[in-house]
Write an enzyme that holds these catalytic residues in place. Structure first.
Site, mmCIF file in Angstrom:
data_model
loop_
_atom_site.group_PDB
_atom_site.id
_atom_site.type_symbol
_atom_site.label_atom_id
_atom_site.label_comp_id
_atom_site.label_asym_id
_atom_site.label_seq_id
_atom_site.Cartn_x
_atom_site.Cartn_y
_atom_site.Cartn_z
ATOM 1 N N LYS A 43 0.946 0.110 13.623
ATOM 2 C CA LYS A 43 -0.273 -0.320 14.321
ATOM 3 C C LYS A 43 -0.254 0.317 15.709
ATOM 4 O O LYS A 43 0.818 0.579 16.264
ATOM 5 C CB LYS A 43 -0.269 -1.844 14.513
ATOM 6 N N HIS B 206 0.820 -1.216 0.000
ATOM 7 C CA HIS B 206 0.000 0.000 0.000
ATOM 8 C C HIS B 206 0.857 1.271 0.000
ATOM 9 O O HIS B 206 0.640 2.194 -0.777
ATOM 10 C CB HIS B 206 -0.922 0.032 1.220
HETATM 11 C C1 BG6 Z 1 -4.478 -4.673 4.829
HETATM 12 C C2 BG6 Z 1 -3.540 -5.088 5.929
HETATM 13 O O1 BG6 Z 1 -3.935 -4.994 3.572
HETATM 14 O O2 BG6 Z 1 -4.692 -3.283 4.903
HETATM 15 C C3 BG6 Z 1 -4.082 -4.672 7.280
HETATM 16 O O3 BG6 Z 1 -3.368 -6.488 5.890
HETATM 17 C C4 BG6 Z 1 -4.393 -3.204 7.293
HETATM 18 O O4 BG6 Z 1 -3.189 -4.998 8.330
HETATM 19 C C5 BG6 Z 1 -5.277 -2.850 6.121
HETATM 20 O O5 BG6 Z 1 -5.054 -2.914 8.515
HETATM 21 C C6 BG6 Z 1 -5.492 -1.365 6.018
HETATM 22 O O6 BG6 Z 1 -6.490 -1.129 5.081
HETATM 23 P P1 BG6 Z 1 -7.501 0.066 5.255
HETATM 24 O O7 BG6 Z 1 -8.333 0.017 4.016
HETATM 25 O O8 BG6 Z 1 -8.277 -0.190 6.508
HETATM 26 O O9 BG6 Z 1 -6.659 1.296 5.370
#
Ligand code: BG6
Length: 507
Positions: A358, A258
């Protein structure tokens, strides 16, 4: 012009119904299917964006009837759809298209094949298939090879595509091997590697902001930008998925995918067309331009951390090591900060600071472009005491929007300058809820549009960047620095940016 249309809603109607298809979800009763995929499909059905001839075939090991599967999904959709309470009429007609096949051994694939052929005849799905791997990654290779061996992957009448969930491998080598396995059966054009961040409206808007407007691009470079900060902060811990997380860590879970995708969208050159391969070519070029981190540079370019117990919104939360299934000696990082340089004409010398963790104080994802100060100061230090450098902040979530910070004169006698913000807020400008990322991406995959999916070379570049850091950390006997839950990471992360005379922005 239709004068009855509220101008704030104009242009929001999307007519993009894909061709008939059967979607086959491996891991059909699992967490991802229940929390994300089926709620997204139901929401698409509610908006009439699914084709008339459309079926979902859930595949799992459990023995379940279609009726029991539908009941299970009803409860999941009722809990996780973005439009609650659910509309029971929409649900009933949607549920008629849901089926379940139990596959416990290789023979199960023949049952699946027969079921799909029957549905093609009954429903008119014409052999088009969208396979979705929503199982643990350890099952991917077996499923793909079985699809090939049982001649399920392709047929004479329809098209096939396969969506693969992240994590895509756990390092460059395994990601490459996984692509090779997929390519034994599917062509690269048929492989859709999903990174759900790319389905977020605000992430897609990065391209629109940069390339549909003329005022940002001229200053989007090293001459005007002092540095960029990209933050993906989460207040949640890893409860419920500790087993996966302890083997992955923050770098593999969020940074490798991401965060680096956000970086690529900010750093890339303007593509010549809004076309899947043209856009992805530019992202790959930006990723390739990132300066490699040798293991010797790791201490200077990367910081990791692990949370201990603390307080989030006044509530005590346990530390990472207090969670069941976390190995007592686990060095898994729950926080990462990186300093990255994109060594090209546009960005030479401009640092990109990336941060993810986190159990930080709040959930906030944002990209902050910090501009340089003016070349010559007219105003005295007292007059500009409240002035901070110009910053353009793209708020990805929550409170989605864009804000530009600049100096303004305080309306008093004499000159006093303070920073103020010019704000665009999605909710105020468009009176609709943004679709969930999975709605967008499922519709794209069904339509065969791969623009918002990551290509093999992108994923591999991303691993190439993080692998040396991960291996330096895994070879180190030191435990990651600690931070209390509810704080912005370890003290080392502050020292890391302060060394450069800069500070982290508080989202
Ligand atoms: C996921 C991760 O790909 O993305 C998670 O495995 C994370 O750990 C999540 O919390 C975050 O996604 P979003 O859409 O909630 O920002």
């Amino acid at each position: 012009m239709d004068v009855t249309v509220n101008p704030l809603r104009a242009g929001l109607r999307l007519a993009r119904v894909p061709d008939p298809a059967a979607m086959v979800i491996f891991g059909g009763t699992g967490d991802l299917a229940s929390r994300k995929l089926l709620p997204a499909l139901y929401d698409l059905a509610r908006q009439r964006l699914l084709p008339q001839a459309f079926t979902v075939v859930g595949v799992g090991r459990a023995e379940l009837s279609d009726a029991a599967y539908r009941k299970h999904l009803h409860d999941a959709v009722a809990e996780f759809s973005r439009s609650r309470p659910i509309d029971e009429d929409v649900w009933s007609s949607f549920a008629e298209r849901l089926y379940y096949v139990s596959v416990k051994s290789d023979d199960g694939y023949d049952d699946l094949k027969r079921r799909l052929a029957d549905l093609d005849r009954e429903v008119g799905t014409e052999g088009d298939r969208l396979f979705y791997l929503a199982t643990p990654p350890s099952a991917y290779a077996t499923i793909v090879r079985s699809l090939g061996r049982h001649e399920l992957a392709h047929n004479d009448t329809g098209r096939s595509r396969i969506v693969v969930e992240k994590p895509f491998g756990r390092d460059l080598e395994s990601a490459h091997a996984l692509s090779r396995t997929l390519q034994e059966v599917f062509t690269e054009d048929e492989i859709f590697r999903i990174d759900h961040y790319l389905g977020k409206e605000t992430v897609q808007n990065i391209l629109v902001l940069r390339f549909a407007n003329s005022i940002f691009e001229p200053v989007w470079n090293r001459r005007y930008v002092d540095h960029v900060q990209i933050t993906v902060s989460e207040s949640l811990g890893v409860e419920g998925r500790t087993e996966y997380y302890d083997g992955a860590g923050a770098m593999r879970d969020v940074v490798q995918n991401h965060l680096l995708q956000l970086l690529a969208l900010v750093a890339m050159e303007p593509p010549a067309a809004f076309d899947a391969n043209v856009v992805r070519d530019e992202k790959v070029k930006a990723l390739r331009a990132i300066r490699k981190t040798s293991e010797a540079d790791v201490a200077e370019r990367a910081v990791r951390g692990q949370y201990t117990a603390g307080f989030i919104e006044g509530e005590r939360v346990p530390g990472y090591h207090e969670l069941a299934e976390v190995a007592p000696e686990s060095h898994t990082e729950t926080f990462v900060a990186l300093k990255v340089f994109v060594d090209n004409w546009r960005w030479e010398g401009t640092p990109f600071y990336l941060r993810h963790g986190k159990r930080l104080p709040k959930r906030a994802t944002e990209i902050a472009i910090h501009f340089r100060t003016v070349p010559h100061q007219l105003f005295t230090p007292e007059q500009r005491e409240g002035l901070e450098p110009n910053t353009l902040v793209l708020r990805i979530q929550p409170e989605e929007g864009i804000s530009l910070k600049f100096g303004a004169k305080v309306p008093v006698q004499g000159v006093r300058i303070r920073s103020v913000a010019m704000d665009f807020v999605y909710g105020a400008s468009f009176l609709v809820d943004a679709p969930d990322a999975y709605e967008t991406l499922l519709l794209d995959a069904l339509s065969g549009d791969a623009t918002l999916f990551t290509r093999q070379d992108e994923v591999e570049e991303q691993w190439r960047l993080v692998d040396p850091i991960l291996s330096a950390w895994s070879e180190s006997a030191d435990a990651p620095p600690q931070y209390a839950a509810g704080t912005w990471g370890p003290a080392e992360a502050d020292a890391f940016i302060e060394r450069d005379g800069r500070r982290w922005r508080q989202p």
